[in-house]
Design a protein around this motif. Structure first.
Motif, mmCIF file in Angstrom:
data_model
loop_
_atom_site.group_PDB
_atom_site.id
_atom_site.type_symbol
_atom_site.label_atom_id
_atom_site.label_comp_id
_atom_site.label_asym_id
_atom_site.label_seq_id
_atom_site.Cartn_x
_atom_site.Cartn_y
_atom_site.Cartn_z
ATOM 1 N N ALA A 1 0.831 -1.203 0.000
ATOM 2 C CA ALA A 1 0.000 0.000 0.000
ATOM 3 C C ALA A 1 0.866 1.254 0.000
ATOM 4 O O ALA A 1 1.888 1.312 0.684
ATOM 5 C CB ALA A 1 -0.900 0.008 1.229
ATOM 6 N N CYS A 2 0.465 2.252 -0.789
ATOM 7 C CA CYS A 2 1.155 3.541 -0.838
ATOM 8 C C CYS A 2 0.138 4.668 -0.732
ATOM 9 O O CYS A 2 -0.926 4.611 -1.348
ATOM 10 C CB CYS A 2 1.933 3.686 -2.147
ATOM 11 S SG CYS A 2 3.334 2.553 -2.285
ATOM 12 N N LEU A 3 0.485 5.713 0.031
ATOM 13 C CA LEU A 3 -0.404 6.843 0.240
ATOM 14 C C LEU A 3 0.341 8.140 -0.045
ATOM 15 O O LEU A 3 1.439 8.371 0.482
ATOM 16 C CB LEU A 3 -0.927 6.840 1.686
ATOM 17 C CG LEU A 3 -1.889 7.951 2.075
ATOM 18 C CD1 LEU A 3 -3.203 7.818 1.302
ATOM 19 C CD2 LEU A 3 -2.161 7.915 3.580
ATOM 20 N N ASN A 4 -0.258 8.989 -0.865
ATOM 21 C CA ASN A 4 0.260 10.323 -1.164
ATOM 22 C C ASN A 4 1.714 10.311 -1.616
ATOM 23 O O ASN A 4 2.541 11.079 -1.122
ATOM 24 C CB ASN A 4 0.088 11.255 0.044
ATOM 25 C CG ASN A 4 -1.362 11.428 0.410
ATOM 26 O OD1 ASN A 4 -2.238 11.415 -0.455
ATOM 27 N ND2 ASN A 4 -1.637 11.575 1.695
ATOM 28 N N THR A 5 2.034 9.422 -2.545
ATOM 29 C CA THR A 5 3.385 9.323 -3.073
ATOM 30 C C THR A 5 3.342 8.706 -4.463
ATOM 31 O O THR A 5 2.376 8.023 -4.801
ATOM 32 C CB THR A 5 4.292 8.476 -2.147
ATOM 33 O OG1 THR A 5 5.612 8.441 -2.680
ATOM 34 C CG2 THR A 5 3.768 7.066 -1.997
ATOM 35 N N THR A 6 4.368 8.952 -5.227
ATOM 36 C CA THR A 6 4.478 8.292 -6.530
ATOM 37 C C THR A 6 5.421 7.093 -6.456
ATOM 38 O O THR A 6 5.673 6.438 -7.453
ATOM 39 C CB THR A 6 4.993 9.271 -7.607
ATOM 40 O OG1 THR A 6 6.250 9.802 -7.179
ATOM 41 C CG2 THR A 6 3.987 10.387 -7.826
ATOM 42 N N ALA A 7 5.944 6.815 -5.252
ATOM 43 C CA ALA A 7 6.811 5.648 -5.059
ATOM 44 C C ALA A 7 5.970 4.373 -5.107
ATOM 45 O O ALA A 7 4.748 4.418 -5.114
ATOM 46 C CB ALA A 7 7.534 5.747 -3.717
#
Length: 181
Positions: free
Chosen positions: A147-153
């Motif tokens: 899961a990723c939040l508020n990032t382009t990683a």
């Protein structure tokens, strides 16, 4: 962008009571290798591999969890559980959970659990950044989605656990094995 990848499905379980007299001198055994989790670039995981004990018992691996392309907002679908084909007792593997993403949280789907226990936990994130999914815990269980939040990683999903083969072979002297079930 925010994204939560789906968890992988668990492999199925096939249990068979095998009279020792039915066994030949050799029996081909295949223990399904654990599947790979999705890549940190948003790739899908890989499907699990079947496990079998000759022609006596056969169960399919779980289906892959769907990844999310890095830098996008998406929700990945969980994988279906593997379906057993041959055996006296047949149990379909658990379904991997879907991932999710909202403005303040992203979460990867948990990996499917099966007859032998739980799958890996999906990543959970309440702040900016990424959290990888955990590897499957029990034999044949699915890996959790990242899961990723508020990032382009991006981040990886957990690997599915290896399958297993357990046999129950018996020699009978006119007894009843019904109690085993």
């Amino acid at each position: 962008s925010s994204a939560g990848a789906g968890g992988g499905g668990a492999g199925g379980t096939a249990i068979d009571m095998i009279p020792a007299a039915s066994l030949g001198t050799t029996v081909a055994i295949n223990v399904g290798a654990g599947s790979g989790g999705g890549s940190n670039a948003g790739g899908n995981g890989t499907a699990g591999v079947f496990s079998s004990f000759g022609s006596f018992a056969n169960a399919a691996g779980g289906a892959l969890g769907t990844g999310c392309t890095t830098g996008t907002t998406c929700v990945g679908a969980g994988g279906a559980g593997g379906v057993p084909a041959v055996g006296d007792v047949l149990a379909t593997g658990g379904v991997g959970a879907d991932g999710g993403a909202i403005t303040v949280q992203a979460f990867g789907g948990d990996g499917g659990g099966g007859y032998w226990g739980n799958g890996g936990s999906g990543g959970r994130n309440n702040g900016a950044g990424c959290v990888a999914g955990d590897n499957g815990v029990a034999f044949g269980s699915g890996g959790g989605g990242g899961a990723c939040l508020n990032t382009t990683a991006g981040t990886t999903g957990g690997n599915g656990a290896n399958g297993t083969v357990v046999t129950f072979n018996y020699t009978s002297s006119a007894g009843d094995l019904a109690e085993w079930y």
